[in-house]
Scaffold this active site. Structure first.
Site, short mmCIF file in Angstrom:
data_model
loop_
_atom_site.label_atom_id
_atom_site.label_comp_id
_atom_site.label_asym_id
_atom_site.label_seq_id
_atom_site.Cartn_x
_atom_site.Cartn_y
_atom_site.Cartn_z
CG ASP A 1 -2.06 0.86 1.20
OD1 ASP A 1 -2.10 1.71 0.31
OD2 ASP A 1 -2.93 0.74 2.08
CG ASP B 1 -9.57 3.04 1.26
OD1 ASP B 1 -8.78 2.85 0.31
OD2 ASP B 1 -9.23 3.03 2.44
C1 GLA Z 1 -5.62 2.10 2.73
C2 GLA Z 1 -6.16 0.94 1.88
C3 GLA Z 1 -7.16 0.15 2.68
C4 GLA Z 1 -6.52 -0.38 3.97
C5 GLA Z 1 -5.94 0.79 4.76
C6 GLA Z 1 -5.13 0.30 5.95
O1 GLA Z 1 -6.60 3.04 2.99
O2 GLA Z 1 -6.73 1.43 0.70
O3 GLA Z 1 -7.65 -0.94 1.93
O4 GLA Z 1 -5.52 -1.31 3.65
O5 GLA Z 1 -5.09 1.59 3.95
O6 GLA Z 1 -4.56 1.34 6.65
#
Ligand code: GLA
Length: 417
Positions: free
Chosen positions: A166, A237
């Site tokens: 990420d 998200d």
């Molecule tokens: C980002 C990702 C989510 C999750 C969070 C964790 O927002 O897009 O899917 O993994 O981080 O902190």
């Protein structure tokens, strides 16, 4: 959970500022990595979209070792394993400190990662973990920056089968710091960061699914497969709200040519069973992710799953669309009012059709008439309604009544024209 969310919002805002829109950011000049012939060889992992469960959408930062074990138990006892769910993925907030040698250790919520992985494996399942190329993850925990090879080795030693990587703090900490005002160089740094981890994972010799998470900006579908990504987020998200789910779904239209065995568009993990989604919304969300050949990573509270949610998540005919070996993502063929019609080609020569009423009002979209002509299908033709299990005859211009946010999902067998 609060810290995590606010942190992510800030980073996402930053990402949005860097790139004004999902498919935009073509202005920069950094050449995008391209897949070579050898990279297009049959995939070692993710030949069909990965299926499993991930901790984030329900537990957020509160996930513990026990939650992972309980979820693995439930995947087996609910029949989810038999339905195809394999990966049990730990998302953010497992990380502790690095020791004097730089080796990462889990925090107190995860006393023994190797033992946890062994437990999940003993159930006939696989296990996944989460990190990022920055100094910190989205929730502010230790990232892999400067420790990529070491972390990949640690994950392999623990027995991890999947890594979600990420971007988050890599944007301000590395891209913006090292290349202020040079977007092309920032992109190069990002490609290099993903490439580095992909190579580090490969060097371990363990087959590990690589999930790229950078929210869909800079069109990752164009370059992620060349860097060894098995899936890449195409959006920001997800949230357990219809409007958000529908927004993400709509962003998938046009991306179908980038998906295929070993490399998948990822419109984010499932929210089925979370929040206040209605039964229709849960059903439509699941149906559409299957139409999209999206990874099916459930994100709900498995020990307290309601029977109707279990029924959705384990629906074999719907899962079969997602897992179809041809790996063709559905296309949105047309929209009429607030009704969208999607078509997916299947390996038996058949087709799946989804008719989705995205509107809040049944009346506003009624009567809706299905055009088989626009779908290139000569009617009348027999089809199976996947949610009722009944056979029905589809005719050109037939009226279809759908409740708000509900879906008609049908499959036409291969021999049909
Ligand atoms: C980002 C990702 C989510 C999750 C969070 C964790 O927002 O897009 O899917 O993994 O981080 O902190």
């Amino acid at each position: 959970m609060r810290i995590a969310t606010s942190c992510c919002v800030a980073v996402l805002a930053l990402a949005a500022a860097l790139s004004s829109g999902q498919a935009a950011s073509t202005s920069h000049k950094a050449p995008k990595p391209h897949a070579s012939k050898t990279q297009m060889a049959p995939p070692q992992v993710a030949a069909t979209p990965p299926m499993g469960w991930n901790s984030w959408n329900y537990f957020f930062g509160k996930v513990t070792d026990k939650d992972i074990r309980d979820s693995a138990d439930e995947i087996v006892s609910t029949g989810m394993k038999d339905a195809g769910y394999v990966y049990v993925n730990i998302d953010d907030t497992w990380q502790g400190e690095r020791d004097a040698n730089g080796v990462i250790h889990a925090n107190g919520k995860f006393p023994d990662m190797k033992a946890l992985a062994d437990y999940v494996h003993s159930k006939g399942l696989k296990i996944g973990i989460y990190s990022g190329p920055g100094t910190k993850t989205c929730a502010g925990f230790e990232g892999s920056y400067g420790h990529e090879e070491q972390d990949a080795k640690t994950y392999a030693e623990w027995g991890m089968d999947y890594l979600k990587y990420d971007l988050c703090s890599f944007i301000p900490d590395v891209m913006q710091k090292q290349a202020p005002n040079d977007e092309a160089q920032q992109m190069r740094l990002m490609y290099q960061a993903y490439d580095k981890m992909a190579k580090a994972l490969k060097a371990t010799g363990r087959p590990i699914v690589l999930s790229l998470c950078q929210y869909g900006w800079d069109s990752p579908w164009e370059w992620a497969p060349a860097l060894g990504g098995n899936l890449w987020r195409t959006t920001g998200d997800i949230e357990p709200q219809w409007d958000r789910i529908y927004t993400l779904l709509s962003q998938q239209a046009g991306l179908e040519k980038y998906a295929g065995p070993g490399h998948w568009n990822d419109p984010d993990m499932l929210e089925v069973g979370n929040g206040k989604l209605t039964l229709e919304e849960n059903r439509s969300h699941f149906s559409m992710w299957a139409m999209l050949s999206a990874p099916l990573l459930a994100g709900n509270d498995l020990p307290h799953m309601k029977p109707e949610i279990k029924e959705i998540l384990t629906h074999k005919d719907v899962i079969a669309l997602d897992q179809d070996k041809l790996g063709r993502q559905a296309s949105r063929v047309y929209s009429d009012g607030e009704v969208d019609v999607w078509l997916k080609h299947l390996s038996d020569g058949g087709k799946a059709i989804a008719v989705l009423n995205a509107g809040s009002d049944r009346v506003a979209t009624h009567p809706f008439h299905l055009s088989l002509k626009k779908l290139g299908i000569a009617g009348p033709v027999k089809a199976k309604d996947l949610w009722t299990g009944q056979e029905r005859e589809l005719k050109d211009n037939m009226p279809i009544l759908l409740h708000s946010h509900d879906i008609l999902l049908v499959r036409i067998a291969g021999s049909a024209k």
